[in-house]
Scaffold this motif. Structure first.
Motif, mmCIF file in Angstrom:
data_model
loop_
_atom_site.group_PDB
_atom_site.id
_atom_site.type_symbol
_atom_site.label_atom_id
_atom_site.label_comp_id
_atom_site.label_asym_id
_atom_site.label_seq_id
_atom_site.Cartn_x
_atom_site.Cartn_y
_atom_site.Cartn_z
ATOM 1 N N MET A 17 0.840 -1.195 0.000
ATOM 2 C CA MET A 17 0.000 0.000 0.000
ATOM 3 C C MET A 17 0.883 1.256 0.000
ATOM 4 S SD MET A 17 -3.006 1.046 2.704
ATOM 5 C CE MET A 17 -4.260 -0.150 2.324
ATOM 6 N N GLU A 18 0.697 2.087 -1.002
ATOM 7 C CA GLU A 18 1.503 3.310 -1.051
ATOM 8 C C GLU A 18 0.746 4.460 -0.400
ATOM 9 O OE1 GLU A 18 3.862 4.294 -4.212
ATOM 10 O OE2 GLU A 18 4.183 2.240 -4.903
ATOM 11 N N LEU A 19 1.428 5.594 -0.312
ATOM 12 C CA LEU A 19 0.850 6.708 0.431
ATOM 13 C C LEU A 19 -0.490 7.189 -0.144
ATOM 14 C CD1 LEU A 19 1.690 8.056 2.999
ATOM 15 C CD2 LEU A 19 2.768 9.855 1.675
ATOM 16 N N LEU A 40 -3.109 4.832 0.893
ATOM 17 C CA LEU A 40 -3.371 5.050 2.310
ATOM 18 C C LEU A 40 -4.328 6.235 2.485
ATOM 19 C CD1 LEU A 40 -1.826 3.339 4.447
ATOM 20 C CD2 LEU A 40 -0.511 5.363 4.972
ATOM 21 N N ILE A 96 2.197 11.041 9.823
ATOM 22 C CA ILE A 96 1.350 10.427 8.777
ATOM 23 C C ILE A 96 -0.127 10.757 9.027
ATOM 24 C CG2 ILE A 96 0.996 8.100 9.795
ATOM 25 C CD1 ILE A 96 1.816 8.680 6.166
ATOM 26 N N ILE A 148 8.489 12.841 5.802
ATOM 27 C CA ILE A 148 7.404 12.315 4.951
ATOM 28 C C ILE A 148 7.981 11.464 3.820
ATOM 29 C CG2 ILE A 148 5.570 12.995 3.304
ATOM 30 C CD1 ILE A 148 4.774 15.157 5.299
ATOM 31 N N LYS A 186 7.187 7.502 3.250
ATOM 32 C CA LYS A 186 6.714 6.964 1.964
ATOM 33 C C LYS A 186 7.525 5.727 1.599
ATOM 34 C CE LYS A 186 4.964 11.116 -0.301
ATOM 35 N NZ LYS A 186 5.250 12.179 -1.250
ATOM 36 N N LEU A 218 6.769 2.803 3.961
ATOM 37 C CA LEU A 218 5.465 2.182 3.681
ATOM 38 C C LEU A 218 5.546 1.280 2.455
ATOM 39 C CD1 LEU A 218 3.010 5.156 4.328
ATOM 40 C CD2 LEU A 218 3.089 3.019 5.595
ATOM 41 N N LYS A 219 6.278 1.767 1.451
ATOM 42 C CA LYS A 219 6.421 1.012 0.213
ATOM 43 C C LYS A 219 7.125 -0.318 0.504
ATOM 44 C CE LYS A 219 7.533 1.882 -4.582
ATOM 45 N NZ LYS A 219 8.299 2.699 -5.508
#
Lengths: 199, 162
Positions: free
Chosen positions: A1-3, A6, B122, B149, B153, B156-157
């Motif tokens: 899941m990418e930003l 999200l 976030i 940020i 990113k 999260l990836k």
């Protein structure tokens, strides 16, 4: 899941929250129940301590009654008999109060809980009147008469006066700060829970 | 009279912004601090700070700041103990359509792997706050926010790929 995914999920969640009234209701309900439980526990603990104190009063009064130094004196004996009778009455009364408090269960109907809290508040009011206008004057009169009969010296009289002032202050503080405050807190929470249920 | 007016204003403020508090709390719930407890803690701290609020920033900025500080403080105390991601707790509170449930769970699963400050950033980013607002709330510089940020990113990836 990418930003960005999200962010999409978050937007959907946000929309759901906007519509979801029950979520807030549930959280508020939990908060109120916890707050009430804390106040109820304080009341139960104080009543339990009261019960122990009055239970201790029974052997102490028997022991005092049989002390050889009071053998030929009338008022000290009356005082110990009075303590004994009061202690027995108060043990029964405290058990009755505790039973009433134990009935309160915040997961059950608000109306039943309100009834139990109100009954407890009335019981406490009666107890307060009995202590302020019944037990306290009788105890202190008997205390003064006993001291007079025993020919107590100045230090004993000072002790009696200090005990009287401390006793009155402690009783007032307990009723005001522990009983009244917690009963009011429970009543307020129950009213709010009732309002919440009616909404 | 004054106190009762303050109380009324505060209750109204909480009613209007309960979603904000909920969203902040949902980022930091744990076994030891369930949603209701965190929510209560945040409301309590807001209440304590409410008389000191002087309109130097917007009300939402102030609320985010207090709520995040409260949750981060609680979380830091909790970090000394073994952690467990309370997805079940979320399930109880979030009433989501079937299609979205998994996505929301997945989103929280990823968020719970971030550290406390990253979760705050976030959250504010997802709330579409500007970098300046995020900086105001967290007390970090604009550059720092931008870097963080970017790192989040990437993190999260990476987490999604795993």
């Amino acid at each position: 899941m990418e930003l960005h995914e999200l962010k999409n999920t978050w937007t959907v969640l946000d929309e759901q929250l906007k519509k979801n009234e029950t979520l807030n209701k549930q959280i508020i309900q939990e908060m109120l129940q916890k707050k009430s439980s804390r106040s109820l526990n304080k009341l139960i603990n104080t009543s339990f301590i009261n019960l122990i104190v009055w239970l201790l009063g029974i052997p102490i009064s028997i022991w005092g009654y049989h002390l050889p130094r009071f053998e030929n004196f009338l008022f000290p004996k009356i005082l110990f008999v009075t303590i004994f009778v009061t202690a027995i009455l108060m043990v029964i009364w405290s058990c009755y109060q505790l039973r009433n408090l134990m009935k309160i269960d915040f997961s059950k109907s608000v109306k039943d809980n309100m009834r139990s809290v109100n009954t407890y508040a009335i019981m406490l009011k009666k107890e307060k009147i009995a202590i302020y206008f019944g037990f306290a004057p009788i105890y202190y009169t008997l205390g003064i008469l006993s001291y007079y009969e025993l020919g107590a010296d100045f230090s004993y009289w000072t002790f009696l006066v200090v005990a009287f002032i401390v006793g009155v202050a402690m009783t007032y503080w307990t009723y005001k700060r522990i009983y009244d405050t917690n009963i009011q807190a429970i009543k307020k929470c129950l009213d709010e829970l009732n309002e919440l249920n009616e909404e | 009279m004054y106190n009762s007016n303050i109380e009324k204003a505060f209750i109204e403020l909480i009613r209007q912004n309960d979603r904000l508090i909920y969203k902040v709390c949902s980022m930091y719930i744990s076994d030891e601090f369930p949603l209701a407890d965190l929510y209560q803690e945040v409301v309590y701290n807001l209440w304590k700070s409410f008389p000191k609020f002087r309109n130097e920033c917007s009300i939402s900025t102030w609320m985010y700041r207090i709520a995040l500080n409260t949750c981060i403080t609680v979380m830091r105390k909790e970090l000394r103990r073994p952690q467990h991601v309370p997805i079940l707790e979320l399930n109880e509170h979030l009433i989501a359509p079937e299609s979205m449930e998994e996505n929301i769970k997945e989103m929280y699963r990823l968020i719970y792997q971030l550290n406390t400050l990253e979760r705050a950033i976030i959250l504010l980013y997802l709330e579409e706050k500007s970098y300046q607002e995020i900086a105001d709330i967290t007390g970090l510089t604009l550059n720092n926010i931008a870097i963080k940020i970017k790192r989040i990113k990437e993190k999260l990836k990476k987490m999604s790929e795993n």
